[in-house]
Design a protein around this motif. Structure first.
Motif, PDB file in Angstrom:
ATOM      1  N   PHE A  45       0.758   5.374  -0.879  1.00  0.00           N
ATOM      2  CA  PHE A  45       0.830   4.423   0.232  1.00  0.00           C
ATOM      3  C   PHE A  45       1.608   3.174  -0.145  1.00  0.00           C
ATOM      4  O   PHE A  45       2.465   2.709   0.621  1.00  0.00           O
ATOM      5  N   ALA A  46       1.326   2.607  -1.314  1.00  0.00           N
ATOM      6  CA  ALA A  46       2.023   1.382  -1.743  1.00  0.00           C
ATOM      7  C   ALA A  46       3.515   1.640  -1.919  1.00  0.00           C
ATOM      8  O   ALA A  46       4.354   0.824  -1.503  1.00  0.00           O
ATOM      9  N   MET A  47       3.847   2.767  -2.517  1.00  0.00           N
ATOM     10  CA  MET A  47       5.256   3.102  -2.729  1.00  0.00           C
ATOM     11  C   MET A  47       5.990   3.173  -1.394  1.00  0.00           C
ATOM     12  O   MET A  47       7.098   2.661  -1.250  1.00  0.00           O
ATOM     13  N   ARG A  48       5.378   3.764  -0.390  1.00  0.00           N
ATOM     14  CA  ARG A  48       6.026   3.885   0.911  1.00  0.00           C
ATOM     15  C   ARG A  48       6.222   2.517   1.564  1.00  0.00           C
ATOM     16  O   ARG A  48       7.264   2.257   2.176  1.00  0.00           O
ATOM     17  N   LEU A  49       5.238   1.652   1.426  1.00  0.00           N
ATOM     18  CA  LEU A  49       5.390   0.296   1.963  1.00  0.00           C
ATOM     19  C   LEU A  49       6.505  -0.456   1.239  1.00  0.00           C
ATOM     20  O   LEU A  49       7.343  -1.114   1.873  1.00  0.00           O
ATOM     21  N   ILE A  50       6.541  -0.361  -0.075  1.00  0.00           N
ATOM     22  CA  ILE A  50       7.546  -1.068  -0.872  1.00  0.00           C
ATOM     23  C   ILE A  50       8.955  -0.544  -0.574  1.00  0.00           C
ATOM     24  O   ILE A  50       9.885  -1.333  -0.365  1.00  0.00           O
ATOM     25  N   VAL A  51       9.114   0.774  -0.539  1.00  0.00           N
ATOM     26  CA  VAL A  51      10.430   1.352  -0.254  1.00  0.00           C
ATOM     27  C   VAL A  51      10.882   0.948   1.148  1.00  0.00           C
ATOM     28  O   VAL A  51      12.032   0.533   1.350  1.00  0.00           O
TER      29      VAL A  51
END
Length: 175
Positions: A45-51
């Motif tokens: 989830f965090a990776m998707r928000l950051i990307v």
């Protein structure tokens, strides 16, 4: 959808920290499993928000839709028909529905949004496999590989959706 993703990401981080600390103190195997589960979910989830935020910060929904990467491939329309995109596309969530609003944006702007969304999801697909590295320390290759493959396929659905919609939007723009 944006708010829900942030809430879920926060929930997974809280679960990771809570279970991780309690596992560290008790060495309970169930808490070890929960720590890995929460950690993996938090990463995805965090990776998707950051990307998403990173790509938006660079391009601001202003991608050049005439580039070869975004052109319709010869096989795509047959493939999309074979997998029934028209039937299931309405069930996929939209991160920010305002970006696709024809009352707020021109068709050309919406086409640019589809290009940016496609790039975000393609990057997410690649980064979905980063958790497999954690098998070095935690083992459980099957668990990490399965979650990575599921995440990869999930983002693939959104790439398909953008590529399905873009030719239709381009035809609308030409009219």
């Amino acid at each position: 959808m944006k708010k829900k993703m942030i809430i879920l990401t926060s929930f997974f981080l809280l679960g990771l920290l809570t279970c991780g600390i309690i596992y560290y103190l008790t060495e309970n195997s169930i808490l070890f499993t929960l720590t890995i589960t929460f950690g993996t979910c938090f990463y995805h989830f965090a990776m998707r928000l950051i990307v998403g935020h990173g790509i938006d910060g660079i391009f601001h929904n202003k991608m050049n839709y005439d580039r070869w990467w975004f052109k319709e491939r010869k096989y795509e329309s047959k493939l999309f028909k074979a997998i029934g995109v028209k039937k299931w596309k309405k069930y996929l969530p939209t991160y920010n529905t305002r970006d696709y609003s024809v009352t707020d944006h021109s068709v050309e702007e919406i086409i640019q949004v589809t290009c940016q969304a496609e790039v975000v999801h393609e990057i997410n697909m690649i980064l979905s496999f980063v958790p497999v590295i954690f098998t070095i320390w935690f083992g459980s290759l099957a668990a990490f590989l399965i979650t990575s493959c599921v995440a990869f396929c999930f983002d693939g659905l959104f790439v398909i959706l953008q590529r399905y919609n873009r030719p239709r939007l381009r035809r609308l723009l030409r009219r």
